[in-house]
Design an enzyme around this catalytic site. Sequence first.
Site, PDB file in Angstrom:
ATOM      1  N   TYR A  79       1.006  -1.619   0.118  1.00 52.44           N
ATOM      2  CA  TYR A  79      -0.556  -0.459  -0.150  1.00 52.44           C
ATOM      3  C   TYR A  79       0.938   1.408  -0.243  1.00 52.44           C
ATOM      4  O   TYR A  79       1.741   2.053   1.086  1.00 52.44           O
ATOM      5  CB  TYR A  79      -0.768  -0.025   1.054  1.00 52.44           C
ATOM      6  CG  TYR A  79      -1.467  -1.102   1.424  1.00 52.44           C
ATOM      7  CD1 TYR A  79      -2.462  -1.537   0.342  1.00 52.44           C
ATOM      8  CD2 TYR A  79      -2.311  -1.326   2.871  1.00 52.44           C
ATOM      9  CE1 TYR A  79      -3.104  -2.790   0.780  1.00 52.44           C
ATOM     10  CE2 TYR A  79      -2.605  -3.091   2.965  1.00 52.44           C
ATOM     11  CZ  TYR A  79      -3.147  -3.515   1.266  1.00 52.44           C
ATOM     12  OH  TYR A  79      -3.857  -4.761   1.768  1.00 52.44           O
ATOM     13  N   CYS A  82       1.755   2.995   3.229  1.00 53.86           N
ATOM     14  CA  CYS A  82       2.427   1.908   4.547  1.00 53.86           C
ATOM     15  C   CYS A  82       3.268   2.486   5.064  1.00 53.86           C
ATOM     16  O   CYS A  82       3.924   2.280   4.101  1.00 53.86           O
ATOM     17  CB  CYS A  82       2.129   0.312   4.584  1.00 53.86           C
ATOM     18  SG  CYS A  82       2.023  -0.702   5.950  1.00 53.86           S
ATOM     19  N   PHE A  84       5.103   0.585   6.900  1.00 52.74           N
ATOM     20  CA  PHE A  84       6.032  -0.327   6.971  1.00 52.74           C
ATOM     21  C   PHE A  84       6.456  -0.635   5.925  1.00 52.74           C
ATOM     22  O   PHE A  84       8.172  -1.171   4.969  1.00 52.74           O
ATOM     23  CB  PHE A  84       5.748  -1.848   7.534  1.00 52.74           C
ATOM     24  CG  PHE A  84       5.191  -1.572   8.926  1.00 52.74           C
ATOM     25  CD1 PHE A  84       6.009  -2.116  10.008  1.00 52.74           C
ATOM     26  CD2 PHE A  84       3.507  -1.420   9.285  1.00 52.74           C
ATOM     27  CE1 PHE A  84       5.457  -1.542  11.248  1.00 52.74           C
ATOM     28  CE2 PHE A  84       2.983  -1.011  10.372  1.00 52.74           C
ATOM     29  CZ  PHE A  84       4.079  -1.554  11.648  1.00 52.74           C
ATOM     30  N   CYS A  85       5.492  -0.341   4.493  1.00 50.07           N
ATOM     31  CA  CYS A  85       6.043  -0.490   2.874  1.00 50.07           C
ATOM     32  C   CYS A  85       6.800   0.571   2.576  1.00 50.07           C
ATOM     33  O   CYS A  85       8.172   0.359   1.923  1.00 50.07           O
ATOM     34  CB  CYS A  85       4.869  -0.803   2.226  1.00 50.07           C
ATOM     35  SG  CYS A  85       3.485  -1.589   2.489  1.00 50.07           S
TER      36      CYS A  85
END
Length: 347
Positions: A79, A82, A84-85
Amino acid sequence: MAAGRAWRAAALLPAWRLRAPCSGSGPTAAAGGGSRLLLGAAFALGGGAGLYLAARQRLREHSAAELPAGSLQLTLYQYKTCPFCSKVRAFLDYHGLPYEIVEVNPIMRKEIKFSSYRKVPILLANAGSPLQLNDSSVIISAIKTYLISKRNSLEEIVSFYPPMKTVTEQGKEVFEYGNKYWLMLDEKETKRVYPVKEVRVEEMKWRKWADDWLVHLISPNVYRTPREALASFDYIVREGKFGTMEGLFAKYVGAVAMFFVSKRLKKRHQLRDDVREDLYEAVNEWVKAVGKHRLFMGGSQPNLADLAVYGVLRVMEGLEAFDDMMAHTKVQPWYQRMEEVIRKAAV
């Protein structure tokens, strides 16, 4: 709001976990009718690198067929917003690794239907044989180990990070990776990367801090007021992968819902009434840890802790919370150095 900065606006949701989970996040919250759409939208907002980075990434995307034989071929399922991405993208960009991006619809998630692991980021890696890597910190540790050490195949390295099933207080089964902040190096390699033990300990400590604390400050700050929540969802809808009706629903209903969800998150994480104070305190704590005599925590170049903290913070860029953070903390010089070093590495 400058368009080039709006992209990161959305890192904000621990709603990520509600229906469209982002790896590295915490417990799942209950959701009622229509929440799959709503939380999917919220999730999409949770962490990406924005328009500036996205444009740069498009220039760097290559198909596997275009890569030289023997190269590490990477496809990142994400995403865009996001956190974490965003961490994974910061790591890949800094190390000059080309990769394809597949943007996942946060509602249907058809793009990752091949995977029993239903969170993002997911990294498909091919260094001779195809392999799926899950969890942002595992992805970073495994790929970093592979870049440093040629003794083991990537498949062998990933096997050093076994998932362990646990049950949350809510009775939900989740997978944890107990050693995900470790690089799997031999003694000689460890000495080369970490001249003294304290360097390794410090890096691991702050990588964990970014996942366990810093990321939980994003949503309450981005959805702090109805106006801020609407601004965040406006960006999510514009930059996310939504249909027309999905986008309208997500923007207006999602903004209202996430405003109230952010209040629950504030209570869960025992934040102050003014959540900005917790954000400022955390960011200044990081700046103090870097110190006055280092450009980065890694010294003259960023280490994995620098990349993790930067990846989390940049998802707020373009939002009021980001501007307030820059105005009321001492993070700006370090942040600008991180932007510059990643920009140069990605050229």
